[in-house]
Design a protein around this motif. Structure first.
Motif, PDB file in Angstrom:
ATOM      1  N   GLU A  28       3.128   4.992 -10.426  1.00 24.26           N
ATOM      2  CA  GLU A  28       4.119   5.421 -10.993  1.00 24.26           C
ATOM      3  C   GLU A  28       5.597   5.247 -10.366  1.00 24.26           C
ATOM      4  N   ASP A  29       5.652   4.568  -9.496  1.00 25.45           N
ATOM      5  CA  ASP A  29       7.265   4.929  -8.593  1.00 25.45           C
ATOM      6  C   ASP A  29       8.087   3.143  -8.961  1.00 25.45           C
ATOM      7  N   GLU A  60       0.367  -1.519  -0.134  1.00 25.47           N
ATOM      8  CA  GLU A  60      -0.249  -0.012  -0.236  1.00 25.47           C
ATOM      9  C   GLU A  60       0.826   1.278   0.148  1.00 25.47           C
ATOM     10  N   ALA A  94      -0.609   5.161 -13.456  1.00 30.48           N
ATOM     11  CA  ALA A  94      -1.585   5.608 -12.196  1.00 30.48           C
ATOM     12  C   ALA A  94      -2.573   5.106 -12.905  1.00 30.48           C
ATOM     13  N   ALA A 137       3.865   3.693  -5.084  1.00 35.09           N
ATOM     14  CA  ALA A 137       2.553   3.811  -6.521  1.00 35.09           C
ATOM     15  C   ALA A 137       2.848   3.422  -7.166  1.00 35.09           C
ATOM     16  N   PRO A 178      -5.232   3.204  -1.004  1.00 42.09           N
ATOM     17  CA  PRO A 178      -3.724   2.793  -1.991  1.00 42.09           C
ATOM     18  C   PRO A 178      -2.939   2.087  -1.913  1.00 42.09           C
ATOM     19  N   GLY A 179      -1.607   2.187  -2.645  1.00 39.85           N
ATOM     20  CA  GLY A 179      -0.551   1.588  -4.168  1.00 39.85           C
ATOM     21  C   GLY A 179      -1.078   0.664  -4.563  1.00 39.85           C
ATOM     22  N   ARG A 186      -7.967   4.128  -7.516  1.00 34.46           N
ATOM     23  CA  ARG A 186      -9.069   2.818  -7.107  1.00 34.46           C
ATOM     24  C   ARG A 186      -9.404   2.994  -5.074  1.00 34.46           C
TER      25      ARG A 186
END
Length: 284
Positions: A22-23, A17, A28, A20, A35-36, A32
């Protein structure tokens, strides 16, 4: 679900979580619910089946190889401490078995502590029970000599004792709190079936909302901040901590605090004298 599998499930979920899409080079996407990353995204990036990873995160009793765990650790961007924690929870041995813990400090150990005055020094068990300390640490800690034996645990004091809750400046306290809880979770991994550890952690969670909130994050400790500022009866102490481990795996440790400036050095001498003065008054 066993305790270990439940811990593994929560740990994987909280690591997932925090990342992200995009990490890790994923779009994206739309909205959602949580999160995560999604579970299927973790499975895709780690090269494992979606159903298998879902079962793992649900705490089901399935086996995971070293290679698969390594892939999951890389996907979830775990540091070395988190990776070790993952393997421990999954029941995959990558380190030697734990050594017997040192529960009592012998006379020679106490003599070494006493000779370190005026530098505050303390010996701690893996659970942060205070096994021994010298006069400087006694006074810096708010007169440990006067406390009940059941209170002599560094984490318990930090989160429940009024003096210890005000011992650090606010910024230092926030970092110290996160590290202490993370180190406790790391150590607790080897004691998941230990009733004593379980009872102690439950007692802490009930006594401190701050500890409970940090515990639910499932973070594990990395490195302690060596530079620390403490309040004391003789003024602020600007100290540098040095950790020395005891035993084959270093489960028991000695922390020694050295002054970062000459003003603190003089205050440490004054602190030890203050401690002796208080003891004389108590006897008188």
């Amino acid at each position: 679900m066993t305790t270990r599998r439940g811990e593994l499930a929560d740990f994987l979920r909280t690591r997932r979580e925090r990342i992200a899409p995009e990490d890790v080079g994923l779009p994206a996407g739309g909205r959602r619910r949580t999160p995560g990353l999604r579970r299927e995204e973790v499975a895709l990036l780690a090269g494992v089946g979606v159903t298998w990873y879902t079962w793992l995160e649900q705490g089901r009793d399935i086996n995971a190889s070293v290679q698969v765990l390594e892939a999951i650790a890389r996907t979830l961007r775990m540091d070395n401490q988190e990776r070790w924690h993952l393997f421990e929870l999954a029941g995959v041995t990558i380190v030697p078995p734990a050594a017997t813990e040192c529960q009592l400090l012998g006379g020679i150990g106490q003599e070494i502590l006493d000779q370190l005055d005026p530098l505050p020094a303390v010996v701690l068990s893996p659970r942060s029970d205070i096994l021994g300390y010298n006069r400087a640490y006694n006074r810096m800690g708010g007169d440990l000599d006067s406390m009940e034996p059941g209170e002599l645990n560094q984490i318990w004091l930090f989160f429940t004792h009024p003096y210890w809750q005000d011992l650090c400046r606010s910024a230092d306290r926030e970092r110290a709190a996160a590290y202490m809880v993370g180190s406790m979770r790391t150590a607790a991994t080897q004691h998941l079936e230990d009733v004593t550890w379980d009872r102690f952690i439950r007692r802490l969670r009930e006594a401190s909302a701050e500890f409970d909130e940090l515990w639910r994050r499932h973070d594990v400790a990395d490195l302690a901040t060596p530079a620390k500022n403490f309040k004391s009866p003789v003024g602020e102490l600007r100290l540098q901590m040095t950790r020395m481990t005891i035993g084959t795996r270093g489960l028991t440790r000695m922390n020694v605090y050295s002054p970062r400036d000459e003003e603190t050095r003089a205050r440490l001498v004054e602190l030890v004298a203050y401690d002796a003065e208080q003891k004389l008054r108590a006897v008188g």
